[in-house]
Structures are given as C-alpha cells and as structure tokens.
Enzyme design. Structure first.
Site, PDB file in Angstrom:
ATOM      1  N   GLU A   1      -9.536 -11.090   0.196  1.00  0.00           N
ATOM      2  CA  GLU A   1     -10.036 -10.275   1.629  1.00  0.00           C
ATOM      3  C   GLU A   1     -11.236 -11.107   1.388  1.00  0.00           C
ATOM      4  O   GLU A   1     -12.779 -11.281   1.770  1.00  0.00           O
ATOM      5  CB  GLU A   1     -10.984  -9.370   1.228  1.00  0.00           C
ATOM      6  CG  GLU A   1      -9.459  -8.311   0.571  1.00  0.00           C
ATOM      7  CD  GLU A   1     -10.257  -7.332  -0.505  1.00  0.00           C
ATOM      8  OE1 GLU A   1     -11.501  -6.643   0.044  1.00  0.00           O
ATOM      9  OE2 GLU A   1     -10.009  -7.256  -1.496  1.00  0.00           O
TER      10      GLU A   1
ATOM     11  N   HIS B   1     -15.730  -0.636   2.495  1.00  0.00           N
ATOM     12  CA  HIS B   1     -15.015  -0.805   3.681  1.00  0.00           C
ATOM     13  C   HIS B   1     -15.291   0.401   5.325  1.00  0.00           C
ATOM     14  O   HIS B   1     -14.104   0.872   5.887  1.00  0.00           O
ATOM     15  CB  HIS B   1     -13.898  -0.110   3.831  1.00  0.00           C
ATOM     16  CG  HIS B   1     -12.526  -1.403   2.411  1.00  0.00           C
ATOM     17  ND1 HIS B   1     -13.873  -2.628   2.471  1.00  0.00           N
ATOM     18  CD2 HIS B   1     -12.367  -1.384   1.585  1.00  0.00           C
ATOM     19  CE1 HIS B   1     -12.533  -3.457   1.142  1.00  0.00           C
ATOM     20  NE2 HIS B   1     -12.716  -2.569   0.384  1.00  0.00           N
TER      21      HIS B   1
ATOM     22  N   HIS C   1      -6.661  -6.418   4.681  1.00  0.00           N
ATOM     23  CA  HIS C   1      -6.376  -6.178   2.779  1.00  0.00           C
ATOM     24  C   HIS C   1      -5.047  -6.042   2.675  1.00  0.00           C
ATOM     25  O   HIS C   1      -4.790  -4.973   1.655  1.00  0.00           O
ATOM     26  CB  HIS C   1      -6.783  -4.789   3.228  1.00  0.00           C
ATOM     27  CG  HIS C   1      -8.014  -4.250   1.592  1.00  0.00           C
ATOM     28  ND1 HIS C   1      -7.031  -4.382   0.104  1.00  0.00           N
ATOM     29  CD2 HIS C   1      -8.851  -3.755   1.458  1.00  0.00           C
ATOM     30  CE1 HIS C   1      -8.177  -3.464  -0.796  1.00  0.00           C
ATOM     31  NE2 HIS C   1      -8.595  -3.225   0.440  1.00  0.00           N
TER      32      HIS C   1
HETATM   33  C1  GAL Z   1     -11.463  -3.706  -2.159  1.00  0.00           C
HETATM   34  C2  GAL Z   1     -12.806  -3.325  -3.403  1.00  0.00           C
HETATM   35  C3  GAL Z   1     -12.149  -2.621  -3.975  1.00  0.00           C
HETATM   36  C4  GAL Z   1     -11.146  -1.392  -4.219  1.00  0.00           C
HETATM   37  C5  GAL Z   1      -9.807  -1.967  -2.529  1.00  0.00           C
HETATM   38  C6  GAL Z   1      -9.472  -0.714  -3.104  1.00  0.00           C
HETATM   39  O1  GAL Z   1     -11.551  -4.479  -1.271  1.00  0.00           O
HETATM   40  O2  GAL Z   1     -13.355  -4.159  -3.207  1.00  0.00           O
HETATM   41  O3  GAL Z   1     -13.657  -2.087  -5.657  1.00  0.00           O
HETATM   42  O4  GAL Z   1     -12.500  -0.491  -3.822  1.00  0.00           O
HETATM   43  O5  GAL Z   1     -10.697  -2.231  -2.014  1.00  0.00           O
HETATM   44  O6  GAL Z   1      -8.851   0.534  -3.550  1.00  0.00           O
END
Ligand code: GAL
Length: 349
Positions: free
Chosen positions: A314, A105, A178
């Site tokens: 997402e 991210h 998210h």
């Molecule tokens: C998602 C990711 C997960 C985790 C989450 C945040 O997008 O795929 O593995 O990191 O974000 O906690």
C-alpha cells in the site's frame, strides 16, 4: 486493447464492472464500487490464466468491504490516525474511531464502499477514469475535494494507477490501493514462500499492537525487516522480534529509498507460478501487510482465504504523518492540484 463493461442494478445505484484486456491477454477487472480492482488475470509461463488478486463475488459484496479492503481505493487518508484526530492550520478535526481509539483508512464510510462516477471511457481505450466529489466535512475532513483515479493497463503488463485531487480548502490527500496479491493465484494459500526484495533501509516501527507510529525511523539491517537482498516473505516472519509480535507478522510502513516510476521499490516472485510483480511509486512509503488478519474470509469462486493468503503493498505517506513533525504530511493545499502514481508490473518468468 479492449474495455468491456457489465452493469448490475442495486438499490444504491448502478455498479459498473469493467474488464480491460491488453494484447498479452492480461485482464484487469475494476468496479466503480470503491474504484476496486477485483481481478488481475495474467498468463503464467505455461500459458495458464492465473488470477493474482484476492477478492469477492458477486460484485455487490464490495458494499461490505470495510474489513479486508480487498482491491479497494482507500481514502481520503489511508492507514491510521492516532486518537482519530489531527490538527491542520491550528484547527483540530475529530474523525470517526474504527480501530480502538484510532481511525483506520478514514473510517466506516470510506471511499471503498462508494459508487464512483465513470468519467469516460471508450472500448478502444486502455485506461479508465473514475471520479468522486468528496464534500466538505465528508468523513470529518475539511474541503470539497474533487478526486479522479485512473487505471491504465499497458501492453507491457503494467497497471498504472494515478490519483488526482483538488480541494477548495487545505485538506489531507493520501489515497492508496489495497490489493492483496498472491502471485501463485488467489486460491493458492500462503504467500510466505514468495521471494521479495524491498528497497528500503528504514521502516517506521509501531508502539503497540494498535500499529501507531511514533516518529521513529529504524534501520532494517540485522532485523527481520531487511529485504534489501531478496528473501522469502516467511523467512523471519515468525521471529520473536517485538515489532512482528505486535502486528502478528508484517504490517508496517517502509521508507522507500528512491520513490520512482522507473525503478521498482519492490520485486516479488511467486514460488509456484514464477509470476513476478514489480511495484513503483511516486509516494514516500509503503505499508507491507501480509494478510495477518485474514481468517476464513469467503472470497471469489468459493475460496475461503486464511491468514497470509495475500500480501499488500500500500503506497502512501507514512502512517499518522499529519500528527508527527518528523514525517512529511499529506497536506493538499487549497486550489493546488496534485497527482500521485503507483504502478504494478507483472512478468511471467
Ligand atoms: C491494512 C492495515 C492492517 C489491516 C488491513 C485491513 O492496511 O495495516 O492492519 O487493518 O489494512 O484488514
């Protein structure tokens, strides 16, 4: 339709927390801190208010939103980049490692903890636009990137998110939201009994527990990843399929059969509330994440969130796409404006 705002001063600047309300009395609360959806309150079939997204309060807490990413706008490049690097126009870029060897991210200074500018809004509007100037070298990416994110709530209970970007150099542009949904209510425990249909024939498997994709696109038929016919999220989640073991549940990218703003790629229904969510997008993929890493997270109204108390859809380019020839890359060419869109529509049945 009304928009109201509450303002909180903080040493980092002014946090503006907006509430958009439509004629069905649906209220979506969005903060300029991270361009974050903090509340999504809808009426269920009995007329009771249900907040269907996980979140924090008070709003300043979102300055620490670098772990769960609750409700946030994530960028410049959502999901993972293997070994925290990529090559663009024959130049290699190294970006911060924040998940083992990988970048997740966009690293520790992501857009989700920035104070975005409020472009303009008026109380009669049904939409709200935030802007952010992400400078050349920000998070390690090339190009001065001007971003705007618009949230529009319609009277048909649709929340439409539009991401617009323009850069003075070639760069990556892969923004997502998210939000963690729990259609029974953010404080109602597991989402495993929600019913979900996901229109995708293939997904992109991961090679190990670090969730890196290899370029493989695998058929979902006869696997736990097949949601072409609606089934509960929990039906196969504990199966011994290696992919589920790697991620501790679903945390994978599905390849959407037909990205569209008119036909939903996913339909999910809360078993207790009857609230239904339909998701639409112009983007080619979706990371369906079942909150596997939630573990005693202190949330809104004193609620402690546990494993699988929320799910995320997402929308995005595929994980690690810039490093994989078989995947469409999220490259934004210099001086060419791009817009991507995602819509979440809620119905109380
Ligand atoms: C998602 C990711 C997960 C985790 C989450 C945040 O997008 O795929 O593995 O990191 O974000 O906690």
């Amino acid at each position: 339709m009304t928009i109201t705002v509450e303002e909180t001063f903080n040493k980092e600047g002014m946090i503006k927390h907006f509430t958009i309300e439509n004629k069905l009395q649906t209220r979506v609360k969005i903060a300029n801190l991270g361009a974050t959806i903090t509340h999504f309150i809808v009426r269920d079939k009995e007329g009771k208010d249900v907040d269907i997204v996980l979140g924090y309060n008070p709003v300043e807490t979102y300055f620490d939103n670098t772990d769960t990413y609750f409700g946030a706008t994530v960028g410049r490049s959502a999901n993972r980049l293997a070994n925290a690097n990529f090559t663009l126009n024959d130049q290699e870029y190294k970006i911060p490692k924040n998940e083992g060897e990988n970048n997740l991210h966009s690293g520790p200074t992501g857009y989700q903890i920035r104070l975005w500018n409020v472009a303009s809004y008026s109380p009669e509007d049904q939409s709200l636009t935030f802007t952010l100037n992400s400078l050349d070298g920000d998070q390690g990416y090339p190009g001065n990137l001007a971003i705007s994110v618009t949230f529009e709530l319609t009277d048909a209970n649709e929340l439409i998110i539009s991401y617009k970007g323009i850069s003075d150099q070639d760069t990556l542009f892969n923004l997502t939201n998210h939000s963690y949904f729990n259609l029974n209510g953010h404080d109602q425990g597991t989402i495993e009994n929600h019913l979900m249909e996901l229109k995708a024939d293939t997904f992109t498997p991961i090679i190990d527990s670090h969730s890196i994709t290899s370029g493989e696109m695998r058929e979902v038929t006869d696997t736990a990843f097949d949601f072409k016919q609606a089934k509960t999220i929990g039906k196969d989640i504990e199966s011994s399929e290696e992919q589920l073991v790697f991620a501790g549940g679903y945390d994978h990218n599905w390849i959407l059969t037909e990205p569209s703003m008119d036909t939903p790629f996913a339909v999910v229904k809360g078993d207790l509330s009857g609230i239904q969510l339909e998701a639409f997008t112009t983007l080619p993929g979706v990371q369906f994440y079942t909150g596997n890493f939630l573990d005693h997270n202190k949330g809104k109204d004193g609620k402690i969130y546990g494993k699988r108390n929320g799910f995320c859809l997402e929308t995005q380019y595929f994980p690690n796409a810039i490093n994989i020839d078989a995947f469409e890359s999220p490259i934004l060419r210099a001086n060419q404006e791009v817009t991507t869109q995602t819509k979440y529509k809620v119905t109380a049945l």
